[in-house]
Design a protein around this motif. Structure first.
Motif, PDB file in Angstrom:
ATOM      1  N   MET A  54       0.601  -1.275   0.253  1.00  0.00           N
ATOM      2  CA  MET A  54       0.022   0.095  -0.110  1.00  0.00           C
ATOM      3  C   MET A  54       0.928   1.261   0.015  1.00  0.00           C
ATOM      4  SD  MET A  54      -2.718   1.463   2.851  1.00  0.00           S
ATOM      5  CE  MET A  54      -3.919   0.011   2.337  1.00  0.00           C
ATOM      6  N   LYS A  97      -1.609   6.612   1.238  1.00  0.00           N
ATOM      7  CA  LYS A  97      -2.910   6.141   1.473  1.00  0.00           C
ATOM      8  C   LYS A  97      -2.923   5.315   3.220  1.00  0.00           C
ATOM      9  CE  LYS A  97      -6.507   2.962  -0.198  1.00  0.00           C
ATOM     10  NZ  LYS A  97      -6.791   2.187  -1.272  1.00  0.00           N
ATOM     11  N   TYR A  98      -1.928   4.750   3.362  1.00  0.00           N
ATOM     12  CA  TYR A  98      -1.815   4.184   4.725  1.00  0.00           C
ATOM     13  C   TYR A  98      -1.977   5.184   5.730  1.00  0.00           C
ATOM     14  CZ  TYR A  98      -0.222   1.810   8.901  1.00  0.00           C
ATOM     15  OH  TYR A  98      -0.047   0.984  10.050  1.00  0.00           O
ATOM     16  N   GLU A 133      -7.205  -2.222   3.188  1.00  0.00           N
ATOM     17  CA  GLU A 133      -7.567  -1.187   2.635  1.00  0.00           C
ATOM     18  C   GLU A 133      -8.884  -0.240   3.104  1.00  0.00           C
ATOM     19  OE1 GLU A 133      -6.612  -0.310  -0.909  1.00  0.00           O
ATOM     20  OE2 GLU A 133      -4.972  -1.689  -0.482  1.00  0.00           O
ATOM     21  N   HIS A 134      -9.692  -1.000   3.663  1.00  0.00           N
ATOM     22  CA  HIS A 134     -10.782  -0.152   4.536  1.00  0.00           C
ATOM     23  C   HIS A 134     -10.791  -0.775   5.884  1.00  0.00           C
ATOM     24  CE1 HIS A 134     -11.930   1.379   0.509  1.00  0.00           C
ATOM     25  NE2 HIS A 134     -11.830  -0.101   0.250  1.00  0.00           N
TER      26      HIS A 134
END
Length: 80
Positions: free
Chosen positions: A1, A5-6, A65-66
């Motif tokens: 990732m 974003k992380y 991711e979520h």
């Protein structure tokens, strides 16, 4: 990732654009090296972020991711 974003998903930094700017200004380090926004992170990496005169160090324990807001704190472990 990606690092930016992380930082957003884990809620260390609230917005991805802010995370990207912090990386571009050289305020974010992974394992002691300056990191770009697109740097890939892995479990076990140590992130250091400099906020003015303060510094935050954390170890990545999970990548997802979520995540729900309550579970975001399980994605990293603070150091110090």
């Amino acid at each position: 990732m990606r690092l930016d974003k992380y930082l957003k998903v884990s809620r260390i930094i609230k917005r991805r654009t802010v995370a990207k700017e912090a990386c571009e200004k050289g305020r974010v380090f992974i394992n002691g090296k300056t990191a770009k926004p697109g740097t890939e992170v892995a479990i076990g990496d140590e992130i250091e972020i400099q906020f003015g005169d303060r510094s935050l160090r954390a170890e990545i324990t999970q990548i997802s991711e979520h995540v729900k807001k309550d579970e975001a704190k399980e994605m990293f472990r603070l150091i110090e």
